[in-house]
Every structure is written in structure tokens, then in C-alpha cells.
Design a protein around this motif. Structure first.
Motif, PDB file in Angstrom:
ATOM      1  N   LEU A  19      47.031  42.243  20.135  1.00 17.63           N
ATOM      2  CA  LEU A  19      46.720  41.092  20.599  1.00 17.63           C
ATOM      3  C   LEU A  19      45.257  41.453  20.983  1.00 17.63           C
ATOM      4  O   LEU A  19      44.628  39.792  20.835  1.00 17.63           O
ATOM      5  CB  LEU A  19      47.735  40.153  21.650  1.00 17.63           C
ATOM      6  CG  LEU A  19      46.929  39.004  22.349  1.00 17.63           C
ATOM      7  CD1 LEU A  19      47.757  37.925  21.935  1.00 17.63           C
ATOM      8  CD2 LEU A  19      48.631  38.829  23.490  1.00 17.63           C
ATOM      9  N   GLU A  63      51.905  37.835  18.239  1.00 15.20           N
ATOM     10  CA  GLU A  63      51.521  36.631  18.091  1.00 15.20           C
ATOM     11  C   GLU A  63      53.011  35.944  17.271  1.00 15.20           C
ATOM     12  O   GLU A  63      53.559  35.499  18.013  1.00 15.20           O
ATOM     13  CB  GLU A  63      50.669  36.007  18.005  1.00 15.20           C
ATOM     14  CG  GLU A  63      49.581  35.788  18.916  1.00 15.20           C
ATOM     15  CD  GLU A  63      48.036  34.359  18.742  1.00 15.20           C
ATOM     16  OE1 GLU A  63      47.614  33.778  20.376  1.00 15.20           O
ATOM     17  OE2 GLU A  63      47.938  34.287  17.576  1.00 15.20           O
ATOM     18  N   ARG A  65      48.146  40.280  30.296  1.00 13.33           N
ATOM     19  CA  ARG A  65      48.601  39.495  28.857  1.00 13.33           C
ATOM     20  C   ARG A  65      49.741  40.164  27.962  1.00 13.33           C
ATOM     21  O   ARG A  65      50.093  39.915  26.801  1.00 13.33           O
ATOM     22  CB  ARG A  65      47.529  38.914  28.405  1.00 13.33           C
ATOM     23  CG  ARG A  65      46.867  38.326  29.276  1.00 13.33           C
ATOM     24  CD  ARG A  65      45.447  38.181  28.459  1.00 13.33           C
ATOM     25  NE  ARG A  65      46.236  36.516  27.223  1.00 13.33           N
ATOM     26  CZ  ARG A  65      45.997  36.850  25.927  1.00 13.33           C
ATOM     27  NH1 ARG A  65      44.492  37.689  26.284  1.00 13.33           N
ATOM     28  NH2 ARG A  65      45.577  36.297  24.791  1.00 13.33           N
ATOM     29  N   THR A  66      50.046  42.164  28.193  1.00 11.14           N
ATOM     30  CA  THR A  66      51.408  42.477  27.258  1.00 11.14           C
ATOM     31  C   THR A  66      51.687  43.546  28.271  1.00 11.14           C
ATOM     32  O   THR A  66      51.345  43.920  29.061  1.00 11.14           O
ATOM     33  CB  THR A  66      50.010  43.357  26.293  1.00 11.14           C
ATOM     34  OG1 THR A  66      48.757  44.392  27.573  1.00 11.14           O
ATOM     35  CG2 THR A  66      49.394  42.307  25.396  1.00 11.14           C
ATOM     36  N   PRO A  84      52.329  40.365  23.334  1.00 14.32           N
ATOM     37  CA  PRO A  84      52.459  39.493  24.606  1.00 14.32           C
ATOM     38  C   PRO A  84      53.285  38.957  25.906  1.00 14.32           C
ATOM     39  O   PRO A  84      54.235  38.804  25.572  1.00 14.32           O
ATOM     40  CB  PRO A  84      52.091  38.570  23.301  1.00 14.32           C
ATOM     41  CG  PRO A  84      51.683  39.172  22.081  1.00 14.32           C
ATOM     42  CD  PRO A  84      52.839  39.513  22.190  1.00 14.32           C
TER      43      PRO A  84
END
Length: 409
Positions: A205, A399, A248-249, A255
Motif C-alpha cells: 500500500l 487495496e 495505515r497497515t 490496509p
């Protein structure tokens, strides 16, 4: 790690600096890129025999510089320039020229201003800068602009020829010329950051190296132009966005949606830097597009939890942004904020009105947002179809996995 994979990683990280350093010698970004590639080929030939150097980036830079010197030496008309750079060529490190008032002692920033010269079209500036400064491949740039790869390749080739033909100086401009190029420079730095923050393709990501390069460039631009609100606005936006990177991960690399992020993992130092940069951007009434986006990011950063987010202010800020810089993507983001203040049904009407926008026809976040709204309205089968459509549109594997997981309603 093999020599080839190590070299690929190092070149990806260092290519902008190598090209920028060589461009100061040959004064041509197209030739500088070719010489950097020559150094890469030389490394592929030598490193398997001699081993990977302790400082591989410095090795590549030195190799490219030596090729630049040879080229200058072969050109009689460049005799004066050879004399100017002769002293530095015998030294282990490259010492930049003395800075003048208001100058930036940074080759990469010089490269950005050169590739954003007004002699180029806006599309060509962005493509060339993403290629030379961001280190993006042609296919990655094509996906970022939603155009065919061949189109981007042609733009880059024409841009390099145009700069050479026009004799564009490798420098940071001054006065009105600098102000005229600022908008394009800010846009390109923002695009580079976005590619690092949410990669258009690949397994990961994030591409942290691109985020770091964009942050460094944004900070340098803000320091160069202390009276320019939008330079500070962009710096604030990138600082605040980057502050969330670690959250964010998850541990497995998947994700994590904003609503589920562990906010204790948000970087407080970057948040403070973002708030300070936003304060330097002005009092809020005269904010430009980047400062408005930074103000939105600040709303998220100041919220102790997702539920505490001031969505009404965010929706209002997106409304101002849409007036100042109309965009279907801005309207899509406003719809998300509206859904949190007025409910998903109101937001769905906004999203449905965007369905015919050509710019969003291949934009995976449109069906993703629509799927979320439909899910909240209990329209499960429709939501599942939208998440599956979004998964089919994205080129990023992380994603895609998340969207397919969300489709399992």
C-alpha cells in the motif's frame, strides 16, 4: 538479496539525486538521465565481480559524474564549464555551488524547478518530474494520470527535448519566474507524495521513500518562500498525512481503514510540524487548496477517536475547496463527510450524481464509497457488487484484498 535486486533498490532511491548532480555538470536533464542509466549498466557489470560497495549510492553518483566529465571534456564549447567543475571532480564528494540570496542549496530542488519550467505543458511537467525526481516508472505515471502508457512515454521524451532545445538553465528561478512556476512544482510534489502514500499498483500500500522525498521537497519549498501560503499549506498537508503512516497497515501489511486505526501510533512529532506549518499558511480565511486540505487533515489529527471527528467542519472545508478548486474527487470526499453529518442517504445522492463523471469512470474509490453507503443503508447485495467493482478497478493488491474482504457482507 542479489546484486541485481540491491542495485534496483538503490537506484530507485538515489536516481533523483544522481540525475540532479549530473545535470549541474551537463546542464541537460535528458543527458543526465542517460548518464545515470550508463552508471547503472556499469554497476551491473562490475558489482557481481567486485562486490556491492559500502556506499552504493555514492558509487553510482561518482560513476555518473565521471561520465559527465568525459562528455564535457569532449565538447570544446564546454571548456569553461569543465574548468568550473574541475576542482570538484577530484574530490570524493560533490560540493554544490555557493548559494545566493533566496537560493536553495539542494540539487534535487533545482531539478524540480527545471522539470517544471513553463516552456513545458502542465502534463509534461508532471510526467517528467515524477519520472526524474519521483523515480516512477512510465506505467506508474500512466496510472496516476489515467492515460495510456504510450502517451506518458511520448510526453517525457518530448519534454526532455523541449528543455534541451530551449536551453533551460538548471537552477532555482527568482522573482516573478519563481512565483509562476510554484503552482506546478507544488502539484508535482503532491503527486509524488500521493504515489508513496497510496501506491497505484504493486503488492504494498505504501512506498515510504517517495513520501520522504516529497516531504523533504515540501519543507525546502516552504523554507525558500516563507511568505507563500500555499507552500506552507502543502508542507502542512504532507506532514499531517504522513503522521498516520504507521497506523495505515497492520502487522500483516494489510490496509487499516481510518475508522479502525490505532491513533496512538500516529506520529505526534509530524502532527506538531503539520500544525505549525498550517499556522504559517495564514489565518484560514485566505487558505488556498493545499491549506484547506491541510485543515481537513488537522481535523482528523485533533480528534481523539473516529467518533469524535468534527465532520461538520470537514464537510464545510470540502465545500470551500470545491468552490476554489472544483473536482469530482473533492465532491466525492465531501460526500463522505456529509454521510457522517446528514446520513448515508443524503450522501448517496451526491455520489450517484458523480456516476457520469468521465474522470471517475476508472476511479476505484467511487464504487468503494458507494458500497460503504449502501452497506450502511442495509442494501447488502448492491453494496457487495460495488465493492467487487472497486476491487476490479484498483491496481494495488493490498487495496484489492481489502475491498474483496469488504464484499463478504
Amino acid at each position: 538479496m542479489t546484486v541485481e535486486s540491491t542495485l534496483e533498490t538503490v537506484f530507485r532511491m538515489e536516481s533523483a539525486r544522481i540525475i540532479a548532480t549530473v545535470a549541474r555538470i551537463v546542464r541537460d536533464v535528458g543527458i543526465a538521465e542517460e548518464l545515470a542509466q550508463d552508471a547503472l549498466v556499469s554497476a551491473l557489470e562490475q558489482w557481481p565481480r567486485s562486490g556491492i560497495p559500502d556506499r552504493p549510492g555514492a558509487w553510482l553518483t561518482a560513476a555518473a559524474k565521471h561520465r559527465a566529465v568525459d562528455l564535457v571534456r569532449r565538447r570544446e564549447t564546454y571548456a569553461r564549464k569543465l574548468a568550473e567543475v574541475g576542482r570538484t571532480l577530484t574530490e570524493e564528494s560533490y560540493d554544490p555551488e555557493p548559494s545566493g540570496p533566496g537560493d536553495i542549496d539542494d540539487d534535487v530542488l533545482r531539478l524540480v524547478f527545471t522539470t517544471c519550467h513553463p516552456v513545458l505543458s502542465a502534463d509534461a511537467r508532471a510526467a517528467l518530474t515524477l519520472r526524474l525526481v519521483g523515480g516512477l516508472r512510465t506505467d506508474e505515471i500512466a496510472r496516476a494520470f489515467l492515460v495510456p502508457e504510450a502517451t506518458v512515454a511520448a510526453r517525457i521524451t518530448r519534454a526532455k527535448r523541449t528543455l534541451a532545445k530551449a536551453g533551460v538553465e538548471f537552477e532555482v528561478p527568482y522573482g516573478e519566474d519563481r512565483a509562476a512556476r510554484l503552482g506546478s512544482v507544488l502539484e508535482v510534489v503532491y503527486l509524488i507524495f500521493n504515489e508513496g502514500y497510496a501506491a497505484t499498483a504493486g503488492d504494498d500500500l505504501l512506498r515510504p521513500g517517495l513520501c520522504e522525498d516529497a516531504l523533504r521537497l515540501a519543507r525546502g519549498l516552504a523554507a525558500l518562500m516563507p511568505g507563500e501560503s500555499e507552500a506552507h499549506g502543502l508542507a502542512a498537508l504532507l506532514e499531517l498525512q504522513a503522521s498516520r503512516t504507521a497506523a495505515r497497515t497492520g502487522p500483516d501489511g494489510k490496509p487499516v481503514l481510518l475508522a479502525d486505526q490505532n491513533r496512538s501510533r500516529w506520529n505526534r512529532l509530524l502532527m506538531r510540524r503539520g500544525y505549525a506549518a498550517l499556522a504559517r499558511a495564514g489565518d484560514g480565511r485566505s487558505y488556498g487548496p493545499y491549506a484547506l486540505q491541510a485543515a481537513i487533515a488537522a481535523c482528523h489529527a485533533r480528534a481523539a477517536s473516529y467518533e469524535d471527528t468534527d465532520w461538520a467542519t470537514i464537510a464545510a472545508l470540502y465545500g470551500r475547496l470545491g468552490t476554489l478548486a472544483p473536482s469530482p474527487v473533492v465532491e466525492l470526499n465531501r460526500a463522505v463527510a456529509v454521510s457522517m453529518t446528514e446520513g448515508p442517504e443524503t450522501a448517496l445522492r451526491i455520489v450517484d450524481a458523480l456516476a457520469a463523471e468521465p474522470a471517475l469512470s476508472r476511479y476505484h474509490l467511487l464504487p468503494s464509497v458507494r458500497g460503504d453507503l449502501l452497506s450502511r443503508l442495509g442494501r447488502t447485495e448492491e453494496a457487495r457488487a460495488e465493492f467487487e467493482r472497486a476491487a476490479a478497478l484498483t491496481r494495488n493488491e493490498s487495496e484489492r484484498a481489502l475491498l474483496l474482504e469488504r464484499a463478504q457482507l
